[in-house]
Design a protein around this motif. Sequence first.
Motif, PDB file in Angstrom:
ATOM      1  N   LEU A  28       0.782  -1.177   0.014  1.00  0.00           N
ATOM      2  CA  LEU A  28       0.177  -0.072   0.060  1.00  0.00           C
ATOM      3  C   LEU A  28       0.963   1.099  -0.066  1.00  0.00           C
ATOM      4  CD1 LEU A  28      -2.771  -1.135   2.485  1.00  0.00           C
ATOM      5  CD2 LEU A  28      -2.913  -0.862  -0.029  1.00  0.00           C
ATOM      6  N   PHE A  29       2.222   1.212   0.401  1.00  0.00           N
ATOM      7  CA  PHE A  29       2.923   2.501   0.526  1.00  0.00           C
ATOM      8  C   PHE A  29       3.132   2.808  -0.970  1.00  0.00           C
ATOM      9  CE2 PHE A  29       6.966   4.397   0.327  1.00  0.00           C
ATOM     10  CZ  PHE A  29       6.804   5.629   0.900  1.00  0.00           C
ATOM     11  N   THR A  30       3.790   1.856  -1.699  1.00  0.00           N
ATOM     12  CA  THR A  30       4.113   2.306  -3.182  1.00  0.00           C
ATOM     13  C   THR A  30       2.842   2.688  -4.002  1.00  0.00           C
ATOM     14  OG1 THR A  30       3.916   0.010  -3.708  1.00  0.00           O
ATOM     15  CG2 THR A  30       6.164   0.600  -3.015  1.00  0.00           C
ATOM     16  N   VAL A  31       1.765   1.778  -3.924  1.00  0.00           N
ATOM     17  CA  VAL A  31       0.472   2.215  -4.677  1.00  0.00           C
ATOM     18  C   VAL A  31       0.072   3.568  -4.326  1.00  0.00           C
ATOM     19  CG1 VAL A  31      -1.477   1.190  -3.250  1.00  0.00           C
ATOM     20  CG2 VAL A  31      -1.549   0.963  -5.562  1.00  0.00           C
ATOM     21  N   TRP A  32       0.265   3.910  -3.151  1.00  0.00           N
ATOM     22  CA  TRP A  32      -0.352   5.355  -2.794  1.00  0.00           C
ATOM     23  C   TRP A  32       0.890   6.389  -2.932  1.00  0.00           C
ATOM     24  CZ3 TRP A  32      -5.194   5.977  -2.820  1.00  0.00           C
ATOM     25  CH2 TRP A  32      -6.132   5.049  -2.255  1.00  0.00           C
ATOM     26  N   GLN A  51       3.469   0.688 -10.129  1.00  0.00           N
ATOM     27  CA  GLN A  51       4.000   1.627  -9.207  1.00  0.00           C
ATOM     28  C   GLN A  51       5.232   1.498  -8.258  1.00  0.00           C
ATOM     29  OE1 GLN A  51      -0.111   2.172  -7.524  1.00  0.00           O
ATOM     30  NE2 GLN A  51      -0.719   3.721  -9.081  1.00  0.00           N
ATOM     31  N   ILE A  52       5.352  -0.009  -8.144  1.00  0.00           N
ATOM     32  CA  ILE A  52       6.541  -0.324  -7.270  1.00  0.00           C
ATOM     33  C   ILE A  52       7.819   0.430  -8.096  1.00  0.00           C
ATOM     34  CG2 ILE A  52       8.035  -2.404  -6.695  1.00  0.00           C
ATOM     35  CD1 ILE A  52       5.404  -3.575  -6.162  1.00  0.00           C
ATOM     36  N   VAL A  53       7.894  -0.059  -9.411  1.00  0.00           N
ATOM     37  CA  VAL A  53       8.837   0.522 -10.247  1.00  0.00           C
ATOM     38  C   VAL A  53       8.916   1.968 -10.341  1.00  0.00           C
ATOM     39  CG1 VAL A  53       9.947   0.434 -12.622  1.00  0.00           C
ATOM     40  CG2 VAL A  53       8.699  -1.415 -11.740  1.00  0.00           C
ATOM     41  N   MET A  54       7.697   2.836 -10.630  1.00  0.00           N
ATOM     42  CA  MET A  54       7.792   3.890 -10.832  1.00  0.00           C
ATOM     43  C   MET A  54       8.205   4.941  -9.391  1.00  0.00           C
ATOM     44  SD  MET A  54       7.241   4.536 -13.791  1.00  0.00           S
ATOM     45  CE  MET A  54       7.045   6.272 -13.851  1.00  0.00           C
ATOM     46  N   GLY A  89       2.292   6.793   2.521  1.00  0.00           N
ATOM     47  CA  GLY A  89       2.684   6.882   1.239  1.00  0.00           C
ATOM     48  C   GLY A  89       1.986   8.305   0.543  1.00  0.00           C
ATOM     49  N   LEU A  90       0.562   8.580   1.203  1.00  0.00           N
ATOM     50  CA  LEU A  90       0.108   9.755   0.785  1.00  0.00           C
ATOM     51  C   LEU A  90       0.827  10.893   1.089  1.00  0.00           C
ATOM     52  CD1 LEU A  90      -3.563   8.640   1.538  1.00  0.00           C
ATOM     53  CD2 LEU A  90      -2.690   9.383  -0.750  1.00  0.00           C
ATOM     54  N   VAL A  91       0.977  11.122   2.549  1.00  0.00           N
ATOM     55  CA  VAL A  91       1.487  12.359   3.175  1.00  0.00           C
ATOM     56  C   VAL A  91       3.032  12.678   2.651  1.00  0.00           C
ATOM     57  CG1 VAL A  91       2.496  13.331   5.190  1.00  0.00           C
ATOM     58  CG2 VAL A  91       0.315  12.217   5.252  1.00  0.00           C
ATOM     59  N   VAL A  92       3.976  11.619   2.634  1.00  0.00           N
ATOM     60  CA  VAL A  92       5.300  11.861   1.983  1.00  0.00           C
ATOM     61  C   VAL A  92       5.202  12.029   0.570  1.00  0.00           C
ATOM     62  CG1 VAL A  92       7.358  10.552   1.424  1.00  0.00           C
ATOM     63  CG2 VAL A  92       6.205   9.996   3.780  1.00  0.00           C
ATOM     64  N   SER A  93       4.567  11.495  -0.329  1.00  0.00           N
ATOM     65  CA  SER A  93       4.710  11.933  -1.710  1.00  0.00           C
ATOM     66  C   SER A  93       3.967  13.188  -1.887  1.00  0.00           C
ATOM     67  CB  SER A  93       3.792  10.865  -2.680  1.00  0.00           C
ATOM     68  OG  SER A  93       2.648  10.739  -1.881  1.00  0.00           O
ATOM     69  N   PHE A  94       2.792  13.644  -1.415  1.00  0.00           N
ATOM     70  CA  PHE A  94       2.168  14.657  -1.486  1.00  0.00           C
ATOM     71  C   PHE A  94       2.995  16.008  -0.872  1.00  0.00           C
ATOM     72  CE2 PHE A  94      -2.186  13.026  -2.375  1.00  0.00           C
ATOM     73  CZ  PHE A  94      -2.139  13.395  -3.689  1.00  0.00           C
ATOM     74  N   VAL A  95       3.552  15.857   0.218  1.00  0.00           N
ATOM     75  CA  VAL A  95       4.351  16.930   0.820  1.00  0.00           C
ATOM     76  C   VAL A  95       5.469  17.123   0.149  1.00  0.00           C
ATOM     77  CG1 VAL A  95       5.446  17.638   2.919  1.00  0.00           C
ATOM     78  CG2 VAL A  95       3.359  16.618   3.172  1.00  0.00           C
ATOM     79  N   ALA A  96       6.226  15.986  -0.361  1.00  0.00           N
ATOM     80  CA  ALA A  96       7.451  16.460  -1.219  1.00  0.00           C
ATOM     81  C   ALA A  96       7.157  17.228  -2.602  1.00  0.00           C
ATOM     82  CB  ALA A  96       7.950  14.949  -1.315  1.00  0.00           C
ATOM     83  N   VAL A  97       6.132  16.661  -3.135  1.00  0.00           N
ATOM     84  CA  VAL A  97       6.000  17.535  -4.563  1.00  0.00           C
ATOM     85  C   VAL A  97       5.531  18.912  -4.425  1.00  0.00           C
ATOM     86  CG1 VAL A  97       5.888  15.204  -5.939  1.00  0.00           C
ATOM     87  CG2 VAL A  97       3.710  16.378  -4.571  1.00  0.00           C
ATOM     88  N   GLN A  98       4.526  18.937  -3.351  1.00  0.00           N
ATOM     89  CA  GLN A  98       3.878  20.223  -3.228  1.00  0.00           C
ATOM     90  C   GLN A  98       5.103  21.106  -2.531  1.00  0.00           C
ATOM     91  OE1 GLN A  98      -0.202  20.846  -1.935  1.00  0.00           O
ATOM     92  NE2 GLN A  98       0.249  18.640  -1.185  1.00  0.00           N
TER      93      GLN A  98
END
Length: 438
Positions: free
Chosen positions: A52-56, A183-186, A263-272
């Motif tokens: 679920l981490f990679t898929v989110w 999404q694991i690869v990406m 998965g959600l928080v780390v990715s969204f905060v990083a790109v924003q």
Amino acid sequence: MPLAHVSGGLPADSRPIVFDGSMPAAPGDLRVEGHGIEPVPESNRYGGPWRLFTVWFAPNLTMTGVFTGTIGVALGLDFGTALTAVVLGTVVGALPTAYLSTWGGLTGTGQLPLARLAFGRAVALPGLLQWLSSVAWDALIGLFGGDALARLCGWPFWVGVLVMMAAQGALGVLGYEAIHRLQIVMTFVLAVAFAVIAWRMLDGVHPATTGSATGADHMGAFVLTSTIALSLSLSWAPYASDFSRYLPRATSRPRMFWCTLLGLVVSFVAVQALGLWGASVLTDQTAAGVEELLGGGAAGAFGLLAVALAAALAAALGFPLVLWMHAADTTARFQNVLLFVGYWIPGFVAIVVVDWIARARERAGAPVDLAVETARPFPAWPSLLAFVAAFGAAVPFMDTGLYVGPVADALHGADFSYYVAFLVALALYTPLRLRRRA
């Protein structure tokens, strides 16, 4: 994915099997999924919560998130204040999404089919809104992916968008396991791509240390930036259990929750945060800003390809909307679409959560059995009333380029509509659900 009628109330061994199509049965099983919306049998459940981490994580490493981050600076905030607003909004929006994600392992069922427990036949309304939201999100993602692909290949913008959407649709047909594997690869590919962008920003790109907004306008800009960030992470809530429905019933719910949340928080905060940092070179330039920042050549091509691949993780139907956003005033139109696609979600979340908790108490600790749950039909009007009333109550608090509610205007642009919708749905539906139970 086709829709199916679920014959709830009959014994499990006598219910007609409406969709008994192929489905993945193990990691790496890439057969085309034709199972429909029926619960996934326990015999086909596999994997662990770490998936679920990679898929989110991977789907959110897109220019959509980066471009969203630039809005905080455009509203007049400095980098530190805008980043605080982004973190706050992202976490608040990710919490209900992570909680709903844990339902997939318990039931083997997607989020919208589960919503029938609370909405009954009225689930058609949030279902329609979810479909329209999907079209809008396809447009938001296609805006950047199509632009990147067009620049990479030297095509007109509209050709890049069409090719991008064809790739998105093909991925959607392959289904659950293909999305997980890609999404694991990406996760690694996109992490490298955005790390390269961040590294290049160190050379001459400086975050805003001061902002133009002051006093009440500053607070209004802070709230609006936080709400926009919230809308990103909360937008996944109507799909939350879709990505966990193949996990075994015994999968740890706390681990599912934390893997989804991180998965959600780390990715969204990083790109924003990247968008906030590079707002001076990325604002209103979409993929052009990335290409210019990376300096062209191999690095620029890699950056554009990463943006295009990230966009290919979604399904697509929003071609006209992409062209509209790209035509003029991209920032304002982007912000409008981003907010409008999510105004219905807080009321939806409040209703399904209240119903789920009420059913858990009625079961008194017994495992979830969807055949039993669906055999207890309830009238649809309480959920429909709360849903519509929540949206109506939120209208005066909305702040978009197309409409600014009187309350939002009085609060200097602060958009509290998501919070109002959630609280109104909660306050209306809870007593109606308890009365229904009695």
